[in-house]
Design a protein around this motif. Sequence first.
Motif, PDB file in Angstrom:
ATOM      1  N   SER A  64      -1.082  -1.600   3.301  1.00 22.76           N
ATOM      2  CA  SER A  64      -0.075  -0.859   3.535  1.00 22.76           C
ATOM      3  C   SER A  64      -0.259   0.211   4.707  1.00 22.76           C
ATOM      4  N   TYR A  65       0.740   0.423   5.549  1.00 22.48           N
ATOM      5  CA  TYR A  65       0.349   1.236   6.946  1.00 22.48           C
ATOM      6  C   TYR A  65       1.022   2.643   6.649  1.00 22.48           C
ATOM      7  N   GLY A  66       1.413   2.911   5.689  1.00 26.94           N
ATOM      8  CA  GLY A  66       1.976   4.490   5.298  1.00 26.94           C
ATOM      9  C   GLY A  66       3.207   4.647   6.023  1.00 26.94           C
ATOM     10  N   TYR A  67       3.983   3.643   6.298  1.00 27.64           N
ATOM     11  CA  TYR A  67       5.513   3.855   6.997  1.00 27.64           C
ATOM     12  C   TYR A  67       6.381   3.767   5.842  1.00 27.64           C
ATOM     13  N   ALA A  68       7.314   4.384   5.640  1.00 27.40           N
ATOM     14  CA  ALA A  68       8.475   4.179   4.792  1.00 27.40           C
ATOM     15  C   ALA A  68       9.686   4.350   5.698  1.00 27.40           C
ATOM     16  N   ALA A  73      12.702   4.268  -1.081  1.00 24.27           N
ATOM     17  CA  ALA A  73      12.365   5.246  -2.350  1.00 24.27           C
ATOM     18  C   ALA A  73      11.092   5.916  -1.955  1.00 24.27           C
ATOM     19  N   VAL A  74       9.995   5.363  -1.469  1.00 18.94           N
ATOM     20  CA  VAL A  74       8.731   6.118  -1.463  1.00 18.94           C
ATOM     21  C   VAL A  74       8.630   6.856  -0.128  1.00 18.94           C
ATOM     22  N   ARG A  75       8.539   8.091   0.168  1.00 19.74           N
ATOM     23  CA  ARG A  75       8.465   8.790   1.195  1.00 19.74           C
ATOM     24  C   ARG A  75       6.930   9.275   1.582  1.00 19.74           C
ATOM     25  N   ILE A  76       6.383   8.964   2.750  1.00 14.99           N
ATOM     26  CA  ILE A  76       4.977   9.411   2.959  1.00 14.99           C
ATOM     27  C   ILE A  76       5.136  10.580   4.041  1.00 14.99           C
ATOM     28  N   LYS A  77       4.793  11.874   3.642  1.00 16.72           N
ATOM     29  CA  LYS A  77       4.701  12.776   4.442  1.00 16.72           C
ATOM     30  C   LYS A  77       3.793  12.907   5.436  1.00 16.72           C
ATOM     31  N   SER A  78       3.608  13.564   6.590  1.00 22.41           N
ATOM     32  CA  SER A  78       3.199  13.464   7.765  1.00 22.41           C
ATOM     33  C   SER A  78       1.730  13.842   7.383  1.00 22.41           C
ATOM     34  N   ASP A  79       1.396  14.874   6.402  1.00 22.44           N
ATOM     35  CA  ASP A  79       0.027  15.244   6.010  1.00 22.44           C
ATOM     36  C   ASP A  79      -0.779  14.129   5.313  1.00 22.44           C
ATOM     37  N   GLN A  86      -6.984   9.259   8.490  1.00 23.57           N
ATOM     38  CA  GLN A  86      -8.591   9.640   8.635  1.00 23.57           C
ATOM     39  C   GLN A  86      -9.430   8.605   8.123  1.00 23.57           C
ATOM     40  N   TYR A  87      -8.755   7.908   6.790  1.00 24.14           N
ATOM     41  CA  TYR A  87      -9.543   6.819   6.401  1.00 24.14           C
ATOM     42  C   TYR A  87      -9.405   5.603   7.282  1.00 24.14           C
ATOM     43  N   ASP A  88      -8.518   5.137   7.950  1.00 23.52           N
ATOM     44  CA  ASP A  88      -8.687   4.137   8.636  1.00 23.52           C
ATOM     45  C   ASP A  88      -9.799   4.445   9.904  1.00 23.52           C
ATOM     46  N   ALA A  89      -9.735   5.745  10.340  1.00 21.00           N
ATOM     47  CA  ALA A  89     -10.814   6.046  11.356  1.00 21.00           C
ATOM     48  C   ALA A  89     -12.046   5.848  10.803  1.00 21.00           C
ATOM     49  N   PHE A 132     -11.690   2.166   1.570  1.00 22.55           N
ATOM     50  CA  PHE A 132     -10.610   1.417   1.443  1.00 22.55           C
ATOM     51  C   PHE A 132      -9.809   1.596   0.454  1.00 22.55           C
ATOM     52  N   ASN A 133     -10.467   1.755  -0.751  1.00 26.34           N
ATOM     53  CA  ASN A 133      -9.958   1.841  -2.040  1.00 26.34           C
ATOM     54  C   ASN A 133      -9.317   3.248  -1.977  1.00 26.34           C
ATOM     55  N   ARG A 134      -9.903   4.298  -1.644  1.00 28.82           N
ATOM     56  CA  ARG A 134      -9.742   5.655  -1.556  1.00 28.82           C
ATOM     57  C   ARG A 134      -8.131   5.786  -0.686  1.00 28.82           C
ATOM     58  N   ARG A 135      -8.145   4.871   0.377  1.00 27.41           N
ATOM     59  CA  ARG A 135      -7.115   4.884   1.284  1.00 27.41           C
ATOM     60  C   ARG A 135      -5.777   4.532   0.278  1.00 27.41           C
ATOM     61  N   GLU A 136      -6.016   3.330  -0.232  1.00 29.61           N
ATOM     62  CA  GLU A 136      -4.832   3.089  -1.202  1.00 29.61           C
ATOM     63  C   GLU A 136      -4.317   3.846  -2.064  1.00 29.61           C
ATOM     64  N   GLU A 137      -5.446   4.581  -2.878  1.00 32.37           N
ATOM     65  CA  GLU A 137      -5.088   5.551  -3.570  1.00 32.37           C
ATOM     66  C   GLU A 137      -4.203   6.708  -3.072  1.00 32.37           C
ATOM     67  N   VAL A 138      -4.470   7.207  -1.633  1.00 32.61           N
ATOM     68  CA  VAL A 138      -3.573   7.953  -1.058  1.00 32.61           C
ATOM     69  C   VAL A 138      -2.297   7.668  -1.003  1.00 32.61           C
ATOM     70  N   ILE A 139      -2.013   6.304  -0.675  1.00 30.09           N
ATOM     71  CA  ILE A 139      -0.541   5.823  -0.694  1.00 30.09           C
ATOM     72  C   ILE A 139       0.224   5.655  -1.908  1.00 30.09           C
ATOM     73  N   LEU A 140      -0.676   5.287  -2.855  1.00 33.59           N
ATOM     74  CA  LEU A 140      -0.101   5.093  -4.163  1.00 33.59           C
ATOM     75  C   LEU A 140       0.164   6.398  -4.888  1.00 33.59           C
ATOM     76  N   GLU A 141      -0.608   7.430  -4.661  1.00 37.75           N
ATOM     77  CA  GLU A 141      -0.281   9.048  -4.985  1.00 37.75           C
ATOM     78  C   GLU A 141       0.962   9.421  -4.610  1.00 37.75           C
ATOM     79  N   THR A 142       1.163   9.074  -3.337  1.00 38.36           N
ATOM     80  CA  THR A 142       2.411   9.494  -2.685  1.00 38.36           C
ATOM     81  C   THR A 142       3.630   8.975  -3.207  1.00 38.36           C
ATOM     82  N   GLY A 143       3.618   7.725  -3.703  1.00 35.69           N
ATOM     83  CA  GLY A 143       5.107   7.088  -4.465  1.00 35.69           C
ATOM     84  C   GLY A 143       5.125   7.724  -5.836  1.00 35.69           C
ATOM     85  N   ALA A 144       3.918   8.277  -6.355  1.00 39.62           N
ATOM     86  CA  ALA A 144       4.141   8.737  -7.964  1.00 39.62           C
ATOM     87  C   ALA A 144       4.983   9.513  -7.855  1.00 39.62           C
TER      88      ALA A 144
END
Length: 144
Positions: A64-68, A73-79, A86-89, A132-144
């Motif tokens: 996932s690239y963090g765009y909604a 239904a899931v919104r990813i805020k700018s922060d 940061q994880y991608d970098a 990479f796994n922590r990156r996915e967690e950030v995206i999943l936390e956003t959808g919770a």
Amino acid sequence: MTDPMGKITEGKDLLGKIRNSLAGFLGYVDRENRREADKMLRATIAQRYEEQWSRIIDRVKGASYGYAGFFDAVRIKSDELERVYQYDAALLENAEALARAIDNVEASTETEGLPAAIRHLVSLSQEAVDAFNRREEVILETGA
């Protein structure tokens, strides 16, 4: 996995068996068969590693690239998007570190430093997987 040497020597015809039994020719044929078997084995090894490498790349490409979209239904805020970036970098930096570690393994071949070089490569690889796994967690936390 089948034995490449067996694959090379199986199914010899009668003429081939006679030639192999001739003095001096047997050693030549055996060496040629071993060279061919070694070539087949290395090609198989390379293919297996390439398959695993493709699996890694596919996982990264398909992440996932963090765009909604506007109506998602899931919104990813700018922060949160910044955290994903940061994880991608960090993953990009880790790729460069992995390249250096692979160079080090190559340079350490046939030296006493090889085990340490391999341990370092394995450690960096695990760090990449964890990031990479922590990156996915950030995206999943956003959808919770």
